[in-house]
Write an enzyme that holds these catalytic residues in place. Structure first.
Site, PDB file in Angstrom:
ATOM      1  N   SER A 140       0.701  14.830  -0.737  1.00 52.62           N
ATOM      2  CA  SER A 140       2.586  14.152  -0.275  1.00 52.62           C
ATOM      3  C   SER A 140       3.724  15.260  -1.375  1.00 52.62           C
ATOM      4  O   SER A 140       3.204  15.862  -2.133  1.00 52.62           O
ATOM      5  CB  SER A 140       2.540  12.817  -1.081  1.00 52.62           C
ATOM      6  OG  SER A 140       4.097  11.949  -1.564  1.00 52.62           O
ATOM      7  N   TYR A 153       0.310   6.312  -6.862  1.00 51.08           N
ATOM      8  CA  TYR A 153       0.187   6.968  -5.794  1.00 51.08           C
ATOM      9  C   TYR A 153       0.640   8.457  -6.364  1.00 51.08           C
ATOM     10  O   TYR A 153      -0.063   9.337  -5.132  1.00 51.08           O
ATOM     11  CB  TYR A 153       1.106   6.826  -4.726  1.00 51.08           C
ATOM     12  CG  TYR A 153       0.892   7.811  -3.378  1.00 51.08           C
ATOM     13  CD1 TYR A 153       0.358   7.145  -2.845  1.00 51.08           C
ATOM     14  CD2 TYR A 153       2.356   8.468  -3.255  1.00 51.08           C
ATOM     15  CE1 TYR A 153       0.131   8.427  -1.361  1.00 51.08           C
ATOM     16  CE2 TYR A 153       1.989   9.078  -2.202  1.00 51.08           C
ATOM     17  CZ  TYR A 153       1.630   8.918  -1.145  1.00 51.08           C
ATOM     18  OH  TYR A 153       1.690   9.399   0.195  1.00 51.08           O
TER      19      TYR A 153
END
Length: 249
Positions: A140, A153
């Site tokens: 990401s 995350y």
């Protein structure tokens, strides 16, 4: 001739979003696709739509080692081998650091980090036995730049990048290439689309959210022979977000 003719690729999180688009694109390029997810009804529907000659669905909780053994076995029993893996499954929790519970942190890392580790470990021997293959890990933008309220995350996706580099070094001699994709804001069910659209209009040079198929095309490049001399790298697909803050006028 498709870019993936004769290849068998296992894709996690394939019931919807980026994983579904990867499965559809890979099948269109000639791959036999093993779609894996915990969302059995939509996952099975995608596999049915692709047809039994091109796809099969298997239930896979990526945080469960036993589920990985079953998924790899299904790939071999159905299509004869395993040539590629896309570790796409992931979850996101948006919580400020001081409000993030240990349970939430572990929940996110179990899917995003442990799931990627277990997938690479399960697939690597099969890829080597097939004469070489590819692993594409979906990381990401958050692994490369700070984003408020994404502690768990970002931590899990940073670990994905670190594991990608290590795996690339260890598996190169066996003909296995390992790379990662770092998407920015993409139009998938995992994120708030209204919030993402507003953010992209102000922070992203291309002024829009990404499309799931755009991430899928990058995963295709890293799985196909087009990237035959590429391993241990990460590819950012973010509309220019990481480049800096644009000034629109």
């Amino acid at each position: 001739m498709g870019k993936l003719d004769g290849r068998v690729v296992l894709i996690t999180g394939a019931a919807r979003g980026q994983g579904e688009q990867e499965a559809r694109l890979f099948a269109a390029e000639g791959a036999k696709v093993v779609l894996a997810d915990v969302l059995d009804e939509p996952g099975g529907a995608v596999a049915k739509d692709l047809g039994p000659e091109a796809a099969v669905y298997v239930h896979l909780d990526v945080g469960e080692e036993a589920d990985w053994a079953v998924a790899v076995a299904v790939a071999k029993e159905t299509f004869g081998s395993l040539d590629g893996l896309v570790n796409n499954a992931g979850i996101l929790r948006r919580t400020r650091l001081v409000d993030t519970s240990p349970q939430e942190f572990v929940e996110v890392c179990r899917v995003n980090q442990l799931g990627t580790f277990l997938g690479m470990r399960a697939a690597a021997p099969e890829l080597a036995a097939a004469g070489g293959g590819t692993i594409v890990n979906i990381s990401s933008y958050a692994a490369l730049a700070g984003m408020a309220s994404l502690t768990s995350y970002a931590a899990s996706k940073g670990a994905v990048l670190a594991m990608t580099r290590v795996a690339a070094l260890e598996l190169a001699a066996q003909g296995v290439r390992v790379n990662a994709v770092c998407p920015g804001a993409v139009d998938t069910p995992m994120i708030d689309q209204e919030r993402a659209a507003l953010l992209c209009r102000t922070l992203v040079p291309l002024r829009r959210t990404g499309r799931a198929e755009e991430v899928a095309r990058t995963a295709l490049y890293l799985t196909a022979e087009d990237s035959s001399y590429v391993t241990g790298q990460h590819f950012v697909v973010d509309g220019g977000w990481l480049a800096g803050v644009p000034v629109f006028g």
